[in-house]
Scaffold this motif. Structure first.
Motif, mmCIF file in Angstrom:
data_model
loop_
_atom_site.group_PDB
_atom_site.id
_atom_site.type_symbol
_atom_site.label_atom_id
_atom_site.label_comp_id
_atom_site.label_asym_id
_atom_site.label_seq_id
_atom_site.Cartn_x
_atom_site.Cartn_y
_atom_site.Cartn_z
ATOM 1 N N ILE A 56 0.824 -1.203 0.000
ATOM 2 C CA ILE A 56 0.000 0.000 0.000
ATOM 3 C C ILE A 56 0.859 1.254 0.000
ATOM 4 N N MET A 57 2.185 1.089 0.220
ATOM 5 C CA MET A 57 3.106 2.218 0.250
ATOM 6 C C MET A 57 4.222 2.008 -0.760
ATOM 7 N N ASP A 58 4.715 3.099 -1.329
ATOM 8 C CA ASP A 58 5.914 3.048 -2.140
ATOM 9 C C ASP A 58 7.084 2.603 -1.254
ATOM 10 N N PRO A 59 8.029 1.822 -1.800
ATOM 11 C CA PRO A 59 9.161 1.387 -0.973
ATOM 12 C C PRO A 59 9.903 2.518 -0.279
ATOM 13 N N ILE A 60 9.951 3.681 -0.890
ATOM 14 C CA ILE A 60 10.609 4.818 -0.234
ATOM 15 C C ILE A 60 9.894 5.158 1.067
ATOM 16 N N GLU A 61 8.544 5.086 1.061
ATOM 17 C CA GLU A 61 7.774 5.330 2.282
ATOM 18 C C GLU A 61 8.020 4.227 3.312
ATOM 19 N N VAL A 62 8.107 2.983 2.829
ATOM 20 C CA VAL A 62 8.316 1.856 3.736
ATOM 21 C C VAL A 62 9.613 2.028 4.514
ATOM 22 N N PHE A 63 10.674 2.476 3.815
ATOM 23 C CA PHE A 63 11.989 2.598 4.441
ATOM 24 C C PHE A 63 12.269 4.012 4.951
ATOM 25 N N THR A 64 11.198 4.781 5.183
ATOM 26 C CA THR A 64 11.321 6.104 5.791
ATOM 27 C C THR A 64 10.849 6.020 7.236
ATOM 28 N N ASN A 65 11.555 6.659 8.129
ATOM 29 C CA ASN A 65 11.251 6.572 9.554
ATOM 30 C C ASN A 65 10.073 7.474 9.904
ATOM 31 N N THR A 66 8.858 6.963 9.663
ATOM 32 C CA THR A 66 7.642 7.706 9.969
ATOM 33 C C THR A 66 7.025 7.192 11.261
ATOM 34 N N SER A 67 6.117 7.963 11.807
ATOM 35 C CA SER A 67 5.483 7.610 13.076
ATOM 36 C C SER A 67 4.448 6.507 12.884
ATOM 37 N N PHE A 68 4.091 5.867 13.990
ATOM 38 C CA PHE A 68 3.020 4.879 13.975
ATOM 39 C C PHE A 68 1.721 5.520 13.488
ATOM 40 N N GLU A 69 1.458 6.732 13.935
ATOM 41 C CA GLU A 69 0.238 7.424 13.524
ATOM 42 C C GLU A 69 0.194 7.606 12.010
ATOM 43 N N SER A 70 1.312 8.036 11.422
ATOM 44 C CA SER A 70 1.346 8.262 9.971
ATOM 45 C C SER A 70 1.116 6.970 9.199
ATOM 46 N N ARG A 71 1.773 5.905 9.636
ATOM 47 C CA ARG A 71 1.611 4.618 8.930
ATOM 48 C C ARG A 71 0.205 4.080 9.106
ATOM 49 N N ASN A 72 -0.335 4.228 10.291
ATOM 50 C CA ASN A 72 -1.687 3.719 10.515
ATOM 51 C C ASN A 72 -2.723 4.514 9.732
#
Length: 349
Positions: A56-72
């Motif tokens: 559901i995410m581009d690999p760049i997003e997957v390997f970016t240090n985002t918050s739990f809130e952002s990913r959820n």
């Protein structure tokens, strides 16, 4: 009164990468780690028996240090989209109207959303206002079969009704960028995202009949599989004991269930097994192989899509049904999940 599976359909997310395209992202993620460790991680990805993963995410997003809130937030948005698409596709395939459904079960364990997906689908697809809904959220990879079992029990008690089981999963959303444990690495190597929908009926319809169903619970194995909720999200728990434990319990999982229906493994024509990952697949393949059976469709689903948690076994079921088994042939559905538990369904085509 029989309950039959009328239709199975699937929906894949918009992003995908073959394994070779994932490896450069590993170099960035593992920068600064020991070289031997980096080679080991790449080897795990390359030998995972997964050629392609959808996300559901581009690999760049997957390997970016985002918050739990952002990913959820991404999980919620994309699960609603995938759930709507797969339900609409399945209804069209079955030539059913949205208002034909009496019962909706939604299945997911890879994110958190309240209201649950079924509430959104009632509005988006305009299901009936009196539809009975059941979200199944904490049964992991076993929940695709669990959802079918719950739907079957409802339909058996309510002749002339119809139900939908919708499994939507994004293991990608649970990837922990700061976790270099084997559990996180192995899960990243074997998992992918996807959705599936199963339509069932207690009306007179075509499709395989659910002859029997059963759950099998392992004592004292709660630690083997699940998620731990951390500040960074859902952290994978995956014990190395899983394949060995399945092998130990396998005779008790398979044979008594079949014997209760006056059958043996020799009577089963189609094995519809959840591809948990390389080691689990190889373990179960060896066990079934000793019994003269193969799990080729299971291995192919793992190769094409990876382990999509609860949705994956439904992709195997779709492949079997699309091949139009002969009337009277029998199928055995099997999946494993947190608890630790096994879920089983006996089908007659």
């Amino acid at each position: 009164m029989s309950v039959k599976i009328n239709t199975v359909d699937k929906q894949l997310p918009k992003f995908s990468r073959i394994t070779e395209e994932i490896l450069p992202f590993l170099d960035t993620w593992l920068h600064g780690q020991d070289e031997r460790f980096i080679r080991k991680v790449k080897k795990i990805f390359e030998s995972a028996l997964v050629d392609k993963r959808y996300s559901i995410m581009d690999p760049i997003e997957v390997f970016t240090n985002t918050s739990f809130e952002s990913r959820n937030d991404i999980y919620v948005r994309e699960m609603i989209d995938l759930g709507e698409k797969v339900l609409v596709k399945a209804l069209a395939k079955a030539n059913w109207k949205p208002t034909d459904l009496d019962f909706i079960i939604t299945v997911s364990c890879t994110g958190i959303m309240i209201p649950s997906l079924d509430a959104y689908l009632i509005n988006k697809v305009q299901l009936r206002q009196d539809i009975v809904r059941l979200p199944v959220t904490e049964m992991g990879c076993a929940a695709g079969i669990s959802g079918i079992i719950y739907a079957k029990n409802f339909l058996q008690a309510n002749p002339g009704k119809r139900a939908a089981v919708i499994a939507v999963e994004s293991p990608t959303a649970t990837f922990q960028l700061n976790d270099y444990s084997m559990a996180n690495i192995v899960s990243a190597a074997i998992f992918g995202d996807g959705a599936a929908c199963v339509l069932l009926s207690s009306q007179e319809e075509e499709g395989p009949e659910i002859v029997d169903e059963s759950m099998y619970h392992f004592y004292d194995k709660i630690h083997m599989m699940g998620f731990k909720l951390t500040n960074m999200g859902l952290q994978m728990v995956l014990d190395i004991e899983v394949p060995e434990t399945i092998a130990f319990h396998f005779p008790n999982i398979i044979h008594p269930f079949l014997e209760k229906n006056n059958l043996s493994i020799n009577d089963i024509d189609h094995l519809i097994f959840h591809p948990g990952g390389k080691k689990i697949v190889q373990t179960v393949e060896d066990l079934f192989g000793d019994l003269g059976k193969n799990i080729d469709d299971t291995k192919e689903v793992l190769r094409l899509y990876g382990n999509m948690s609860s949705a994956t076994v439904l992709y195997v079921l779709e492949r079997i049904m699309d091949n139009q088994p002969a009337k009277g042939e029998k199928g055995l559905m099997l999946s494993f999940g947190p608890g630790f538990s096994a879920q089983r369904i006996l089908l007659q085509f």
